[in-house]
Design an enzyme around this catalytic site. Structure first.
Site, PDB file in Angstrom:
ATOM      1  N   SER A   1     -76.913  70.177 -54.164  1.00 27.86           N
ATOM      2  CA  SER A   1     -75.850  69.222 -54.441  1.00 27.86           C
ATOM      3  C   SER A   1     -75.848  68.056 -53.448  1.00 27.86           C
ATOM      4  O   SER A   1     -76.794  67.279 -53.412  1.00 27.86           O
ATOM      5  CB  SER A   1     -74.515  69.985 -54.437  1.00 27.86           C
ATOM      6  OG  SER A   1     -73.475  69.209 -54.950  1.00 27.86           O
TER       7      SER A   1
ATOM      8  N   ASP B   1     -86.456  58.507 -51.194  1.00 26.04           N
ATOM      9  CA  ASP B   1     -86.732  57.368 -52.084  1.00 26.04           C
ATOM     10  C   ASP B   1     -86.777  56.053 -51.310  1.00 26.04           C
ATOM     11  O   ASP B   1     -87.576  55.169 -51.628  1.00 26.04           O
ATOM     12  CB  ASP B   1     -85.660  57.281 -53.176  1.00 26.04           C
ATOM     13  CG  ASP B   1     -85.912  58.267 -54.304  1.00 26.04           C
ATOM     14  OD1 ASP B   1     -86.861  59.069 -54.185  1.00 26.04           O
ATOM     15  OD2 ASP B   1     -85.144  58.253 -55.288  1.00 26.04           O
TER      16      ASP B   1
ATOM     17  N   LYS C   1     -79.252  71.128 -58.030  1.00 18.49           N
ATOM     18  CA  LYS C   1     -77.901  71.028 -58.608  1.00 18.49           C
ATOM     19  C   LYS C   1     -77.436  69.583 -58.490  1.00 18.49           C
ATOM     20  O   LYS C   1     -76.917  69.171 -57.461  1.00 18.49           O
ATOM     21  CB  LYS C   1     -76.907  71.942 -57.895  1.00 18.49           C
ATOM     22  CG  LYS C   1     -75.499  71.835 -58.488  1.00 18.49           C
ATOM     23  CD  LYS C   1     -74.485  72.595 -57.675  1.00 18.49           C
ATOM     24  CE  LYS C   1     -73.076  72.404 -58.260  1.00 18.49           C
ATOM     25  NZ  LYS C   1     -72.638  70.989 -58.221  1.00 18.49           N
TER      26      LYS C   1
END
Length: 405
Positions: free
Chosen positions: A316, A327, A341
């Site tokens: 999460s 990224d 998740k």
């Protein structure tokens, strides 16, 4: 009289500014709206709800006559006592479970209270020790500073042999922790094996001080361990980052292993230690981007080489931070693929303490990776086996340190 009556009418029209045709037309509209609101209220609310920013199902009632029939047959034939409140909660729980989403759940008042405590790190009375399994036996993995376990002399690596005169060698970590916890001010007796020596301890439980952020500097590396994302995480993490800067660390290790998530705003704050007004995560509903969360503009650690350590229990909010830093090429990820998740849950009050936690959207990394579907894969895969844990080795943390030397 006719002239007087006409004169009075004219006088009334001047006061209100409404002509008679408009007046009767308005009355008709109000009557129609009232009829619709009264007889088709659900559809009416569903239509106007989004205008005011809330979502309502078009047909928000279902026929529960079969449930009533089930209840009547149960009550009429069951050999025993029935708790009506439990039956109602069971019906709600089953209804929500039928949605088929493991993260969309009904919680009764106790479950809702426990859920809130998990988010805030409030575990009530305890001794402040992290319990795990080493060599198939419950073992103290870590003692929290300034808590009863440390003050009593318990140490990481102690194998728990007995709790309150009950043999504990074959207990799970959860059962051991549950047996050790209790009301603050009460005591718990522990027998531990340290090396070849058996030691007895009687520890007075206290409300455990368990901050979500732990920080240290080792050989010029700042190590930031975040165990959950709660209301205090952003502030504590930034305070640690400022300390790292003052100590001129040459690298930072962000350890998110075992971190099951928490508040997304805390994840946003932590990512902002490295990102300068950049997208942290996007939220999509039915595949369409509905929201983007951006970091702040004070990336205090943005220029310091960083490694994020993750494992299969990093979930999460942890995945949001790890994915964003990966990224934006602000960190190298080391460890194991994360849990996967990436769904957004909203918690809705159902009254009397019960809540509904319902999935309302899905999270994607800045580069568009579906966290739920793909998880976050490390740039460098390093396992931590049971044998490593038993031997006190941490090859994942060792790899992170080697990367930053």
């Amino acid at each position: 009289m006719a002239e007087k009556k006409q004169s009075m009418t004219s006088s009334k029209e001047e006061k209100t500014g409404i002509s008679r045709p408009v007046y009767f037309f308005t009355i008709a509209i109000v009557a129609v709206v009232g009829f619709v609101a009264g007889t088709r209220s659900n559809n009416f609310i569903a239509t106007v709800g989004p205008i005011f920013g809330f979502k309502v199902a078009a047909n928000s009632t279902i026929d529960l006559s079969s449930v009533q029939q089930t209840f009547q047959q149960l009550k009429g034939n069951f050999d025993g006592n029935l708790d009506t409140q439990k039956l109602i909660e069971g019906a709600s729980r089953g209804l929500v479970a039928a949605a088929g989403d493991q993260y969309t759940v009904y919680m009764d008042p106790k479950e809702a209270s426990d859920f809130n405590k998990d988010l805030t790190g409030d575990i009530g009375g305890g001794i402040g020790a992290e319990i795990g399994i080493r060599g198939s036996k419950p073992t103290i993995i870590r003692v929290l500073a300034n808590n009863p376990a440390e003050k009593a002399g318990l140490k990481a690596g102690d194998t728990i042999v007995a709790v309150n005169d009950q043999a504990a060698s074959d207990w799970t970590a959860d059962k051991t922790a549950t047996e050790i916890r209790g009301e603050a001010g009460t005591t718990v007796k522990l027998v531990v094996l340290r090396g070849n020596e058996t030691k007895d301890f009687t520890v007075t439980r206290q409300v455990v001080d368990n901050p979500s952020v732990q920080a240290s500097v080792q050989n010029g590396l700042g190590i930031l361990t975040i165990s959950r994302f709660d209301d205090h995480t952003g502030t504590l993490a930034r305070k640690a980052a400022e300390s790292f800067k003052q100590q001129n660390v040459h690298g930072v290790i962000l350890d998110l292993r075992g971190n099951g998530g928490g508040y997304i705003t805390a994840a946003q704050d932590v990512a902002g230690l490295w990102l300068n007004n950049e997208v942290v995560v996007s939220e999509r509903v039915n595949g369409k981007v509905t929201d983007e969360l951006r970091s702040g503009s004070d990336a205090i650690l943005g220029s310091i080489p960083t490694v994020v350590v993750v494992n299969g229990s990093s979930a999460s909010a942890s995945e949001i931070v790890a994915g964003a830093l990966q990224d934006h090429k602000k960190a190298t990820l080391i460890g194991e693929k994360t849990f996967g998740k990436g769904t957004v849950q909203k918690v809705l009050d159902l009254g009397a303490g019960a809540v509904l936690k319902v999935t309302v959207a899905r999270w994607y990394t800045p580069n568009g990776k579906n966290i739920t579907k793909e998880g976050i894969s490390p740039d460098q895969a390093v396992d931590l086996t049971a044998a490593d844990a038993d031997a006190g080795r941490d090859p994942q943390l060792d790899a992170a340190k080697a990367k930053l030397q």
